[in-house]
Design a protein around this motif. Structure first.
Motif, PDB file in Angstrom:
ATOM      1  N   THR A   1      -7.280  25.065 -19.803  1.00 47.59           N
ATOM      2  CA  THR A   1      -5.849  25.567 -19.054  1.00 47.59           C
ATOM      3  C   THR A   1      -6.378  26.434 -18.345  1.00 47.59           C
ATOM      4  O   THR A   1      -5.651  26.769 -17.265  1.00 47.59           O
ATOM      5  N   SER A   2      -7.249  27.815 -18.463  1.00 49.78           N
ATOM      6  CA  SER A   2      -7.532  28.613 -17.488  1.00 49.78           C
ATOM      7  C   SER A   2      -8.108  28.221 -16.288  1.00 49.78           C
ATOM      8  O   SER A   2      -8.226  28.959 -15.427  1.00 49.78           O
ATOM      9  N   GLN A   3      -9.041  27.219 -16.517  1.00 51.03           N
ATOM     10  CA  GLN A   3      -9.478  26.594 -15.098  1.00 51.03           C
ATOM     11  C   GLN A   3      -8.590  25.388 -14.371  1.00 51.03           C
ATOM     12  O   GLN A   3      -9.261  24.503 -13.789  1.00 51.03           O
ATOM     13  N   ASN A   4      -7.370  25.575 -14.752  1.00 49.26           N
ATOM     14  CA  ASN A   4      -6.351  24.602 -14.027  1.00 49.26           C
ATOM     15  C   ASN A   4      -6.629  23.185 -14.337  1.00 49.26           C
ATOM     16  O   ASN A   4      -6.627  22.213 -13.517  1.00 49.26           O
ATOM     17  N   SER A   5      -6.969  22.962 -15.520  1.00 48.85           N
ATOM     18  CA  SER A   5      -7.113  21.518 -16.001  1.00 48.85           C
ATOM     19  C   SER A   5      -6.389  21.585 -17.576  1.00 48.85           C
ATOM     20  O   SER A   5      -5.665  22.445 -17.650  1.00 48.85           O
ATOM     21  N   ASP A   6      -6.663  20.552 -18.551  1.00 48.47           N
ATOM     22  CA  ASP A   6      -6.116  20.335 -19.595  1.00 48.47           C
ATOM     23  C   ASP A   6      -7.271  19.705 -20.480  1.00 48.47           C
ATOM     24  O   ASP A   6      -8.086  18.969 -19.855  1.00 48.47           O
ATOM     25  N   PRO A   7      -7.000  19.865 -21.876  1.00 44.72           N
ATOM     26  CA  PRO A   7      -8.236  19.240 -22.475  1.00 44.72           C
ATOM     27  C   PRO A   7      -8.435  17.849 -22.434  1.00 44.72           C
ATOM     28  O   PRO A   7      -9.661  17.097 -22.477  1.00 44.72           O
ATOM     29  N   GLY A   8      -7.103  17.127 -22.081  1.00 44.83           N
ATOM     30  CA  GLY A   8      -7.198  15.539 -22.026  1.00 44.83           C
ATOM     31  C   GLY A   8      -8.039  15.233 -20.796  1.00 44.83           C
ATOM     32  O   GLY A   8      -8.937  14.290 -20.671  1.00 44.83           O
ATOM     33  N   ILE A   9      -7.815  16.065 -19.656  1.00 48.74           N
ATOM     34  CA  ILE A   9      -8.476  15.663 -18.451  1.00 48.74           C
ATOM     35  C   ILE A   9      -9.933  16.052 -18.512  1.00 48.74           C
ATOM     36  O   ILE A   9     -11.055  15.302 -18.165  1.00 48.74           O
TER      37      ILE A   9
ATOM     38  N   VAL B   1       0.251  15.687  -7.413  1.00 50.30           N
ATOM     39  CA  VAL B   1      -1.167  16.266  -7.626  1.00 50.30           C
ATOM     40  C   VAL B   1      -1.421  17.257  -8.496  1.00 50.30           C
ATOM     41  O   VAL B   1      -0.644  18.213  -8.187  1.00 50.30           O
ATOM     42  N   LYS B   2      -2.446  17.219  -9.269  1.00 48.99           N
ATOM     43  CA  LYS B   2      -3.061  18.312 -10.123  1.00 48.99           C
ATOM     44  C   LYS B   2      -4.270  18.328 -10.098  1.00 48.99           C
ATOM     45  O   LYS B   2      -4.991  17.077  -9.946  1.00 48.99           O
ATOM     46  N   THR B   3      -5.053  19.462  -9.575  1.00 53.69           N
ATOM     47  CA  THR B   3      -6.503  19.470  -9.509  1.00 53.69           C
ATOM     48  C   THR B   3      -7.114  20.702  -9.689  1.00 53.69           C
ATOM     49  O   THR B   3      -6.065  21.816  -9.767  1.00 53.69           O
TER      50      THR B   3
END
Length: 453
Positions: free
Chosen positions: A261-269, A390-392
């Motif tokens: 999350t802190s890296q602009n992502s999530d565990p699933g991604i 978009v999410k990236t």
């Protein structure tokens, strides 16, 4: 008497002279804002206008020269929040200055002293130019503000990553969160590998029913599934296949990726990134997640998309076509967002592999339609849709580089590698074969020279 005297000290009793003077002042205000005040009014205000106009011209010419020599610098400047904020403020201030100079010009013209039949034309000319230029500056400021907001919402402030073996590899996930779906799951998965110098791109498509799926040795999922996800039916969800990894990690194993999350992502991604790295043998620096509902909004913002439809496709309905609300007909079609979304999602009578090809076709068609004129004319709608679509984790600091690289990519044919039957069997994948196919696609071997006799 100096040259400026007829403009500063005209014969106010001569209507023809005052009319001629009025046209000169209006024209000078258009050509060089501030010159009217220097010649016929407040010289301090005039000098401010001339200096401001001169600085804008110098900046514009400098930007043009830099763009021709090193375009990445310009792309970087206009994709950063500070640059966009500065441009927004400068455009607003110059628009206000232009209004002040134009109104002051109309005061100096002294319309009541000009010919009666010329007064309306003189005033209208000044006002039309005023409205046109100030509205242009104002719209430019709005665009800068919209861009700043959209870029800040979409792109992260994280560190940039270097190319690996001369390439950037980007995971592209299509998240199916349409109006008839609960939650989001990756419905299409591919890796776009781009040569960091030439922009040559290769799209590697992976089927969602790939099973089993290996993970790199440093992945936390490798510890749980050393023989691959789904090996001998082993997983913690109902169906063991590639896109199930996202669901399993999101629901049951999010603690495996605590920093996501802190890296602009999530565990699933992040679990999907590990899976696609294991499947392709590539190091994936960035991801882009495209939400299918937001995708429809993006297509609408672009004004639709032109597609050649091969087969008749249903919209809605079940496997027996009960509840079909409409059809997408074969032939050349201009699809709005709703129809484009269904063109990418429709399942009846086609396989997952057909849908993968349709989704690639849509991506290519949209890429061809994204040009400067189209983007500028519809920018606010595109920016608004972009925050939904978009999410990236691509950092904002890398946008200038990727825009420049993307311009190179558009000029070259995009290579395609689809890891689907008959090339591979998704239910019994040979990863030695797959990794070799990927290596050949991203770095094809140079033919050995033939010896002359």
């Amino acid at each position: 008497m100096s040259i400026a005297s007829p403009l500063r000290f005209p014969d106010t009793g001569s209507a023809p002279t005052m009319t001629k003077r009025a046209w000169w002042l209006v024209g000078l205000n258009i050509l060089l804002p501030g010159s009217v005040q220097v010649l016929a009014g407040d010289r301090r205000l005039g000098r401010l206008g001339i200096i401001a106009t001169g600085l804008l011209w110098v900046l514009a010419l400098a930007a043009l020269v830099v763009y021709l020599i090193w375009p990445t610098v310009i792309y970087t400047m206009f994709t950063q929040a500070v640059s966009l904020w500065t441009a927004q403020i400068v455009l607003v201030l110059y628009a206000v200055l232009w209004v002040v100079l134009t109104l002051d010009t109309l005061r100096l013209v002294r319309l009541v002293k000009t010919k009666a039949n010329a007064r309306g034309w003189i005033a209208a000319s000044a006002v039309v130019v005023l409205v046109g230029l100030t509205c242009t500056a104002g719209y430019g400021s709005v665009l800068a503000g919209s861009a700043r907001g959209a870029l800040g919402d979409i792109f992260s402030a994280g560190p940039s990553q270097p190319p690996v073996d001369g390439r950037y590899n980007i995971m592209l996930l299509g998240g199916d969160a349409g109006p008839d779906r609960d939650g989001l799951r990756p419905d299409s998965m591919s890796v776009v590998s781009i040569d960091a110098n030439t922009g040559q791109a290769v799209t590697i498509g992976l089927p969602r029913d790939l099973d089993p799926v290996p993970f790199p040795s440093d992945s936390p999922m490798h510890t749980l599934y050393p023989d691959g996800y789904g090996f001998k039916g082993r997983c913690d969800v109902d169906v063991c296949q590639l896109n199930s990894i996202y669901t399993e990690v999101t629901v049951y194993k999010s603690d495996l990726y605590p920093a996501a999350t802190s890296q602009n992502s999530d565990p699933g991604i992040e679990s999907m990134r590990d899976a696609l790295e294991g499947a392709t043998g590539l190091t994936i620096q960035y991801y882009v997640l495209i939400d299918m509902q937001g995708f429809a909004d993006l297509v609408d913002a672009l004004g639709g998309v032109d597609i050649t439809v091969k087969d008749k496709l249903p919209i809605g309905g079940d496997e027996n076509l009960n509840g079909v609300v409409d059809w997408i007909q074969p032939g050349k079609q201009h699809l709005n967002g709703y129809y484009a979304q269904w063109y990418a999602r429709s399942r009846h009578g086609t396989s997952d592999y057909d849908r993968m090809m349709r989704q690639r076709q849509l991506q290519d068609a949209i890429l061809k339609q994204v040009n400067p004129v189209n983007v500028v004319s519809k920018f606010e709608g595109i920016a608004d849709a972009g925050t939904q679509v978009v999410k990236t984790d691509i950092p904002q600091s890398m946008l200038g580089y990727f825009v420049d690289l993307g311009m190179k990519t558009r000029k070259l044919p995009v290579k395609q590698l689809e890891l689907v039957p008959p090339t591979i069997d998704p239910t019994h994948p040979d990863y030695t074969q797959i990794h070799q196919l990927v290596r050949d696609a991203v770095a094809p071997a140079t033919p050995s020279p033939t010896s002359s006799k």
